[in-house]
Design an enzyme around this catalytic site. Structure first.
Site, PDB file in Angstrom:
ATOM      1  CE  LYS A 172      -1.946   2.460   3.314  1.00  8.59           C
ATOM      2  NZ  LYS A 172      -1.968   3.821   2.724  1.00  8.59           N
ATOM      3  CD  GLU A 247      12.886   5.682   8.043  1.00  3.63           C
ATOM      4  OE1 GLU A 247      12.307   6.485   8.818  1.00  3.63           O
ATOM      5  OE2 GLU A 247      13.247   5.978   6.901  1.00  3.63           O
ATOM      6  CB  CYS A 281      12.782  10.020   7.094  1.00  6.54           C
ATOM      7  SG  CYS A 281      13.804   9.015   5.996  1.00  6.54           S
ATOM      8  CD  GLU A 382      10.155  13.208  10.881  1.00  2.60           C
ATOM      9  OE1 GLU A 382      11.052  12.781  10.135  1.00  2.60           O
ATOM     10  OE2 GLU A 382       9.207  12.501  11.262  1.00  2.60           O
TER      11      GLU A 382
END
Length: 488
Positions: A172, A247, A281, A382
């Site tokens: 997906k 991750e 990331c 983040e």
């Protein structure tokens, strides 16, 4: 054309629903794709289960798997421009970045093609009366969930090793950026992947992703994305004790020592923070600069950031593009507000561009905040946008302490001309990848992943293959005799 791929066929969603795919440059509709639900996930997982249990993909000749991977690598280069254009339209990133992505995806498929079947296990010394060996087998059915920032690349980091190991999977992509992944699945079909080995479902994480995690026939879940979603996936997978690989991003320190080459460090700091509009990331979104360089460094960084050409990713003159969606733009703008409220000094950016040609898109100018400290949310969380914060340090110990003061631990960098200091600091930094006098490069043959809440497991390298394998110990007694343990 239907956009789900289940059991070797392109198919529409059972519920008949579709979703619009939006171009982040101007908010126009690129196309519509099918929107799956739990029913579609169930038939995809069951197809993968049948292909694993009843087919010969998992335990047949490894050369067949390698050839499928090599064929995909060749086709990626054949169709490079078409795929890169789809990636740019879908994500907003520049066409130059998208072309590099296709090359990197090609490298991942080639690397795991070469790894396929090369590890026959090992013999274990069990003495003269036994033969003992450890072999590696595929995990089984894998649910692979990829993010929106590098749709094709991140999917390849899961698909290539999963297939190399002999698994079957349901994939997906993000519902925001599905186009290049649809194209990749088409290449896998063209390359001869058997029915049921490769399955593609489209839809949101709350419905489709959750069903992929909870399905009882799934053996492993691999997810790349945000920390909050990763926690939910880990908890959901725990219900049936599935293997999990996660991750979950990072807040990555970029440490510039006083003896670093100034011009080079500034240049790389720009790329570290603003490549793909900071939607990376591993972005170097947290600059930690030696006190002696700080003021000059901030001034030069802000000046050059203010001159970055923001625009349409298909325009070769654009140096960076928009954010991926209106929702994400609003999130990043909220962090700009939070930073200013916390006392960070806005040096440049922090607003949308004035160019009327960009007004309909999801743009934010490259943003630099100075006078930051480790207690600020914009330093610790983040942001995932074109926002970089700058802190200062006086000693090496302070720099390391600041760089390690994060719940994440994905990447970090050290800039210095002192080789001893570089290695000393690299050894002390608690992050999965450390760059010395560089930022962003990775290699398919080297492990990628993080410490702390940056995730669980590793992608790429030999360990990236091991995530999709189970170790089995086979012990054979070659001189069996009665034990006589019990005398009755």
């Amino acid at each position: 054309m239907p956009s789900l791929y289940v059991d070797g066929r392109w198919t529409a969603a059972r519920n008949g629903r579709e979703r619009e795919v939006i171009n982040p440059f101007d908010a126009s509709v690129l196309t519509t794709v099918d929107e799956a639900d739990e029913t579609d996930v169930d038939r995809a997982v069951r197809a993968a289960r049948r292909a694993f249990d009843d087919g010969d993909w998992a335990f047949g000749p490894s050369g067949r798997r390698a050839e499928v991977l090599r064929a995909v690598a060749r086709m990626l280069q054949r169709d490079k421009e078409e795929i890169a254009r789809a990636e740019t339209l879908d994500t907003g990133k520049t066409i130059a970045e998208a072309r590099i992505d296709v090359d990197d995806v090609t490298a991942a498929f080639s690397y795991y093609a070469d790894m396929t079947g090369k590890d026959a296990g090992r013999n274990v010394d069990a003495g003269p009366d036994a033969v003992s060996r450890v072999v590696y087998e595929p995990v089984g059915v894998c649910s692979l969930i990829a993010p929106w920032n590098y749709p094709l690349l991140q999917a390849s980091w899961k698909v290539a090793p999963a297939l190399a190991a002999g698994n079957t999977f349901v994939l997906k992509p993000s519902e925001i950026t599905p186009l290049s992944t649809i194209r990749m699945v088409g290449l896998l079909e063209e390359a001869g992947a058997p029915p049921g080995v490769v399955n593609l479902v489209l839809g949101d994480g709350a419905t489709v992703g959750a069903a992929m995690v909870s399905h009882p026939e799934v053996d492993l879940v691999s997810f790349t994305g945000g920390l909050l979603t990763g926690r939910k996936i880990m908890a959901g997978a725990a219900e049936s004790v599935k293997k999990v690989a996660l991750e979950l991003g990072g807040k990555n320190p970029n440490v510039v020592c006083a003896d670093a080459d100034f011009e080079t460090a500034v240049d790389y700091a720009l790329a570290a923070a603003f490549l793909d509009s900071g939607q990376v990331c591993s972005a170097g979104s947290r600059l930690i600069v030696a006190d002696e360089l700080h003021d000059r460094f901030v001034a030069e960084l802000a000046d050059r950031a203010g001159r970055i050409r923001v625009g349409d990713g298909l325009d070769p003159d654009s140096e960076t593009g928009p954010l991926v969606s209106a929702e994400h733009l609003a999130k990043v703008e909220k962090y700009v507000e939070i930073a200013r409220g916390e006392g960070a000094r806005l040096v440049t950016g922090g607003r949308r561009p004035d160019d009327p040609k960009l007004a309909a898109g999801f743009f934010l100018l490259p943003t630099v905040f100075a006078d930051c400290d480790r207690g600020m949310r914009v330093v610790q969380e983040e942001v995932f946008g074109p926002v970089v914060t700058v802190e200062r340090f006086r000693t090496e110990d302070e720099a390391v302490e600041l760089a390690n003061d994060t719940r994440y631990g994905l990447t970090g960098a050290v800039w210095t001309n002192d080789a001893s200091r570089a290695q000393r600091m690299a050894n002390r930094l608690r992050h999965g990848t450390i760059w010395i006098n560089d930022f962003h490069p990775y290699l398919p043959q080297a492990e990628w992943g993080g410490f702390g809440q940056s995730g669980v497991g590793r992608e790429l390298g030999p360990s990236g293959l091991d995530e999709y394998r189970e170790a089995k110990h086979i012990y054979q007694n070659i001189r069996p005799e009665p034990m006589r343990w019990f005398r009755g």
